[in-house]
Scaffold this active site. Sequence first.
Site, short mmCIF file in Angstrom:
data_model
loop_
_atom_site.label_atom_id
_atom_site.label_comp_id
_atom_site.label_asym_id
_atom_site.label_seq_id
_atom_site.Cartn_x
_atom_site.Cartn_y
_atom_site.Cartn_z
N GLY A 196 0.83 -1.21 0.00
CA GLY A 196 0.00 0.00 0.00
C GLY A 196 0.86 1.25 0.00
O GLY A 196 0.59 2.22 -0.72
N ASP A 220 -4.77 -2.72 3.39
CA ASP A 220 -4.94 -1.75 4.48
C ASP A 220 -5.96 -2.30 5.50
O ASP A 220 -5.83 -3.43 5.94
CB ASP A 220 -5.37 -0.38 3.91
CG ASP A 220 -4.26 0.21 3.03
OD1 ASP A 220 -3.09 -0.18 3.23
OD2 ASP A 220 -4.56 1.04 2.16
N GLU A 275 -5.35 -5.17 8.01
CA GLU A 275 -4.77 -4.87 9.31
C GLU A 275 -5.84 -4.37 10.28
O GLU A 275 -6.81 -3.72 9.86
CB GLU A 275 -3.63 -3.85 9.16
CG GLU A 275 -4.03 -2.53 8.57
CD GLU A 275 -2.83 -1.71 8.05
OE1 GLU A 275 -2.17 -2.18 7.09
OE2 GLU A 275 -2.58 -0.63 8.60
N SER A 278 1.99 2.39 9.48
CA SER A 278 2.31 1.94 10.85
C SER A 278 3.55 2.60 11.42
O SER A 278 3.74 2.61 12.64
CB SER A 278 2.50 0.43 10.86
OG SER A 278 1.35 -0.19 10.37
#
Length: 554
Positions: free
Chosen positions: A59, A99, A126, A135
């Site tokens: 991503g 994502d 996630e 993250s």
Amino acid sequence: MSIAHYSTTKPAKGLTMTKSTQLKKLLQSIDTEFLMEAHDGISAKIVEESGFKGIWASGLAMSAALGVRDSNEASWTQILEILEFMSDASRIPILVDGDTGYGNFNNLRRAVRKLCQRGIAGICIEDKLFPKTNSFIGEGQPLADIDEFCGKIKAGKDIQLDDDFSIIARVEALISGWGMEEALKRASAYFEAGADGILIHSKQRDGDEIINFLKEWANRCPVIIVPTTYYQTPTQEFRDANASLVIWANHNIRAATSAMRETSLRIYRDQSLIGIEDSISSVNEIFELANNSELAAAEKIYLPTNQDETKAIILAASRGKELHDLTVDRPKCMIDVRGQPLLHRLTTTFNQAGIRQISAVRGYKKSTVNLPSIDFKDNDEFETTGEVTSLSRAISQIKGNCIFSYGDILFRHYVLDQLLKTNGDIVLVADALWQDRDPNPQSRTRDLVKCAEPFTIKYLDEDEVTLNAIGHDFAPEEIQGEWIGLAKFSAVGSNKIRSEIIAMQQDGTERNASMIDLFARLLKNREPIHIIYISGHWLDIDNADDLADAQKFL
Ligand code: SPV
Ligand code: MG
């Protein structure tokens, strides 16, 4: 290995398994396997070409390549478009970084259906909130409610159209500071909800917490790790801890960014391309990655043919014994030169000069000579016959304008362009600097020419000089050049060559005759043959030293 292909081509042998099954096998393999980041069609091809068995469609990388942030700024359908190009460009499975699933369970359901329809092998979601943030940005990012996330996993598994499609649940508990117990609790819940694997993420600078997690988890399902920050931990430690997949998550976008920066700055500063040309991929490499030869072959099949079009005939029947081990299982025309067989390089050169009808005569290990864009003829008696017999196998092609070439030569493009412009009926290309070519001229048999005029400073590219004699043994002072193995026959020239081959077949001299014998006979019959001179810029591959030169030549 030819890697460039499109969904219009059949999968390569051994890769007929669906992509989702390939990914499932990687996940379940007892060995630790690796996925490499790609973010568009060309990077997907390069990942496959490098030998990786799977792709991580990151991503972060796909967003960066679009010039947006890794915060769901690109919509999921825009990501889907990129994935379609990546999937068409490669034969290995893609695990997409989905994502947080682009919304709630319902948004994920729609995404999973579309991914299955486009041949994507799996999605990783996630346990954070939409819109997500990368993250590595900030601390303590909020996590999804466990039950809500489990519902999302179940919804995805229930809707998938392809039984082997994988849904990976990514646990962010360690990275957002909740600790090991929370990470294990979440991993268990997600596994029970139906996840095919757990991705455990960490931003520590060493792999300790990841290895602890792997120990605690004890192989309950496949675990994926992403050693971006803890890259210094030796890969063997992940193997020993039974990591299923290791993702090298963003290294192609980072490499591309450095390369583009360096190139742009250099060109901006220099206002010239000279400083950069040799250190970047050639335009030909780009054509090869795009598999232009497949299009050329398809055009031959599907477009009407022009009878006046120049054809090419390549002799590629001999083994190339002096290359020893390299030609045990394939002839020298199929030896790899910087990632492509020699014959492929030659046909690409022809294609680029607009020559699409290419025939090649194969003999030694003919089943390994199998490039898509070539019409193959076979000389099964290659061991007991010579070049003229091989050429005779393509006699039906010797008509109209023809280029003749040996299958073991490389030359610069302009040589072919120059030859195509000539007017003579039979024109050979000769290297006037033949003496400079080889430090040890006795080391090989050379096709030497005596011409009406030598190469001088006044020689212009288009000058055609009369050939007086061609052979292997002339006194050095009589030699004006070396035939490089490339010739052009006009329609009239092709007729003459064909008639001479037939005459040789009738008088029994064809079987052992070389091309030199054929040209010598034509000269004896007072058929004019012309020469154009070049000065270097070619090579033939007879031995290991030549092969090393060929790598440099490209
Ligand atoms: C990505 O590659 O986009 C990832 C991995 O999600 S990471 O950037 O490490 O979060
Ligand atoms: Mg990501």
